[in-house]
Design an enzyme around this catalytic site. Structure first.
Site, PDB file in Angstrom:
ATOM      1  N   SER A 109      11.171   3.375  -6.335  1.00 37.03           N
ATOM      2  CA  SER A 109      10.326   2.369  -5.709  1.00 37.03           C
ATOM      3  C   SER A 109      10.466   2.461  -4.186  1.00 37.03           C
ATOM      4  CB  SER A 109      10.684   0.973  -6.255  1.00 37.03           C
ATOM      5  OG  SER A 109       9.670   0.039  -5.947  1.00 37.03           O
ATOM      6  N   GLU A 206       4.014   7.625  -8.727  1.00 37.80           N
ATOM      7  CA  GLU A 206       3.980   6.417  -9.545  1.00 37.80           C
ATOM      8  C   GLU A 206       3.662   5.232  -8.644  1.00 37.80           C
ATOM      9  OE1 GLU A 206       6.317   3.585  -9.954  1.00 37.80           O
ATOM     10  OE2 GLU A 206       7.269   4.084  -8.051  1.00 37.80           O
ATOM     11  N   HIS A 276       7.829   2.288 -12.744  1.00 43.22           N
ATOM     12  CA  HIS A 276       7.997   0.886 -13.125  1.00 43.22           C
ATOM     13  C   HIS A 276       7.545   0.699 -14.570  1.00 43.22           C
ATOM     14  CE1 HIS A 276       7.957   0.800  -8.721  1.00 43.22           C
ATOM     15  NE2 HIS A 276       8.571  -0.365  -8.793  1.00 43.22           N
TER      16      HIS A 276
END
Length: 308
Positions: A109, A206, A276
């Site tokens: 992230s 992502e 995620h």
């Protein structure tokens, strides 16, 4: 390229928050996960510190990162969560210190910015993998749990549609060092000293909680920056909750892939369970990945750790 040393049962590891403050209750519930792996966990003071939306000032977070790398007792550094803030400290990091004290550095992230800043500045293999407060506090998928095995022993990784259905957008085979991560962070690196290097690499992407029009803007920016042209192959991973909110009339995410990525005719797969999502599978940044988009497999034959 520098590989960090493998972990042994009984090793001490640090848990730090180089971005935002975590949900401390979730983080505390997740610490036993690392302990069940046979690790001794040292919790950084950043986990209980708040500075607006950050886990401390930039200086405090950099000092904690440096301390974790220089502490000879610490064998790995696990980031507790993402959020926001790692790009703020990238220019303050002593990369020579990290290169002189290589060890496992793990997160994803917002941590994407640090994974690549560290890898590109030092050559150290870093790991894009699940974090405590977001992935390991409850109901941990068995494949998420197993993805940590790559830190203890040299194993090859093969991700296929046996885990989750995959779609071939462009057929073909290619190989190259694996790079990538969160789309927002990859885009924010452009034009900086830490810009993502995709030349002859396998690029994976992502994202979470971004509307399609925002994905469109970022994919377009990567396209204009030449990143899809540079890459040998593209692996599109989980785009969790990336649905229209403000603008209900919307292009589909798949249409965005066909607009911005498919025209380059690089082997392209979508749907990998990285990011995620659950399971959230870990991958080593900088290790060669083989993408067979026709057979729908991504294979990492070499290990991300040293075994001596």
């Amino acid at each position: 390229m520098i590989k960090p040393a493998k972990l042994e049962r009984g090793d001490q590891v640090a848990v730090i928050a180089p971005a935002s403050s975590p949900n401390i209750e979730a983080a505390n519930r997740a610490i036993p996960f690392l302990e069940q792996l046979g690790l001794v966990v040292q919790v950084g003071s950043s986990l209980s510190r708040e500075h607006g939306y950050l886990a401390g000032t930039d200086q405090q977070r950099v000092e904690e990162l440096h301390a974790a790398f220089t502490d000879k007792q610490i064998k790995a550094i696990f980031c507790v969560c993402g959020g926001y803030g790692t790009a703020r400290i990238a220019s303050m990091i002593d990369y020579e210190l990290i290169e002189a004290n290589p060890k496992i550095f793990w997160g994803y992230s917002d941590i994407t910015f640090l994974l690549h800043a560290i890898h590109q500045q030092t050559g150290l293999v870093t790991f894009h993998g699940p974090m405590l407060s977001s992935d390991l506090s409850e109901n941990v998928h068995h494949l998420t749990r197993e993805t940590f095995n790559q830190l203890f022993e040299p194993i090859s990784l093969c991700y296929s549609d046996s885990i989750r259905p995959l779609d071939t957008l462009v057929e073909g085979y290619a190989k190259g060092p694996l790079v990538g991560g969160n789309l927002t962070l990859l885009t924010s690196s452009l034009g900086t000293e830490y810009e993502i290097d995709c030349l002859n690499k396998v690029l994976f992407i992502e994202e979470v909680d971004e509307e399609p029009y925002r994905l469109d803007r970022m994919l377009n920016q990567l396209r204009l920056a030449g990143k899809f042209a540079d890459a040998k192959a593209i692996v599109l991973c989980d785009f969790h909750n990336c649905v229209p909110m403000k603008r209900m009339q919307s292009l589909s995410i798949n249409q965005l892939f066909y607009d911005h990525i498919v025209p380059f005719q690089k082997p392209t797969l979508s749907g990998l369970s990285i990011g995620h999502c659950s399971p959230n599978l870990a991958v080593p940044i900088g290790i060669e990945a083989h993408v067979d988009a026709t057979k729908k497999t991504v294979t990492i034959i070499d290990s991300g750790i040293e075994t001596w």
